[in-house]
Design an enzyme around this catalytic site. Structure first.
Site, PDB file in Angstrom:
ATOM      1  N   LYS A   7      -8.539   4.004  12.965  1.00  0.00           N
ATOM      2  CA  LYS A   7      -9.062   3.488  14.528  1.00  0.00           C
ATOM      3  C   LYS A   7      -9.102   3.284  15.678  1.00  0.00           C
ATOM      4  O   LYS A   7      -8.998   3.655  16.824  1.00  0.00           O
ATOM      5  CB  LYS A   7     -10.250   2.262  14.395  1.00  0.00           C
ATOM      6  N   ASP A  52      -2.047   6.297  18.204  1.00  0.00           N
ATOM      7  CA  ASP A  52      -1.810   5.462  19.027  1.00  0.00           C
ATOM      8  C   ASP A  52      -1.037   4.709  18.955  1.00  0.00           C
ATOM      9  O   ASP A  52       0.616   4.169  20.447  1.00  0.00           O
ATOM     10  CB  ASP A  52      -3.338   4.286  19.104  1.00  0.00           C
ATOM     11  N   ASP A  81       5.066   3.562  14.848  1.00  0.00           N
ATOM     12  CA  ASP A  81       6.195   2.507  14.234  1.00  0.00           C
ATOM     13  C   ASP A  81       7.019   2.535  12.722  1.00  0.00           C
ATOM     14  O   ASP A  81       7.925   3.617  13.049  1.00  0.00           O
ATOM     15  CB  ASP A  81       5.895   1.115  13.559  1.00  0.00           C
ATOM     16  N   ASP A  89      -5.271  -3.197  17.294  1.00  0.00           N
ATOM     17  CA  ASP A  89      -5.909  -4.803  16.660  1.00  0.00           C
ATOM     18  C   ASP A  89      -5.350  -5.859  16.596  1.00  0.00           C
ATOM     19  O   ASP A  89      -4.409  -5.822  15.663  1.00  0.00           O
ATOM     20  CB  ASP A  89      -7.563  -4.475  16.202  1.00  0.00           C
ATOM     21  N   ARG A 130      -8.971  -4.974  20.089  1.00  0.00           N
ATOM     22  CA  ARG A 130      -9.039  -3.246  20.157  1.00  0.00           C
ATOM     23  C   ARG A 130      -9.731  -3.276  21.987  1.00  0.00           C
ATOM     24  O   ARG A 130      -9.148  -2.078  22.977  1.00  0.00           O
ATOM     25  CB  ARG A 130      -9.939  -2.658  19.869  1.00  0.00           C
TER      26      ARG A 130
END
Length: 172
Positions: free
Chosen positions: A41, A98, A101, A157, A163
């Protein structure tokens, strides 16, 4: 959860960099249709702003991926929850993420997409945390390289909250 935030990347800096990224993509894909694929998301805000700032003809789709672990770290097992709605065969595909990592999710997604025979495939991310990388994952464009801090906002989030912050913040 402590809800004190220190702004890491302001809304203005985010908007400026996303416009630059959109312009770079427009230049690269001039005269072609770009198929943006967001990873749900977290990518929704970034992908929406990116698309609004692009002049190229584009189409969009989303996938949903989960990586199971103990809640704070990934087990390395990646599962596809929602696949593409349309074929990407022969299309110019840009995967929109987004944050990168560990690299596990995106290396899995890249392999999965390469098997679907796109014309071209590029991964872009708003945020890159190279200090957390455990799997080599090629990212062709990133908005910001950031340190290994726990962050929220702009799609990121904590327990599905925060968010909607219009900036990237470190949880302090």
């Amino acid at each position: 959860m402590n809800t004190n935030f220190d702004v890491m990347i302001s809304q203005e800096k985010l908007e400026k960099r996303i416009k630059e990224m959109a312009a770079e993509l427009d230049k690269e894909y001039e005269g072609r249709t770009v198929h943006l694929v967001g990873i749900l998301k977290g990518s929704v805000m970034f992908m929406s702003e990116l698309a609004k700032n692009m002049k190229s003809e584009l189409t969009m789709d989303f996938i949903s991926i989960s990586s199971y672990g103990d809640g704070t770290s990934s087990s390395g097992i990646v599962r596809l929850n929602k696949d593409l709605d349309e074929s990407i065969e022969g299309r110019d595909v840009v995967i929109v993420e987004d944050i990168v990592d560990s690299g596990r999710t995106l290396s899995y997604v890249r392999r999965m997409f390469e098997d679907k025979a796109p014309k071209s495939l590029k991964i872009i991310t708003l945020l890159d945390k190279p200090d957390r990388r455990v799997v080599d994952c090629k990212v062709e464009m990133s908005g910001f390289v950031i340190p290994d801090k726990f962050i929220v906002g702009y799609g990121l989030d904590y327990a599905q909250k925060y968010r909607n912050l219009p900036y990237i913040a470190v949880v302090s």
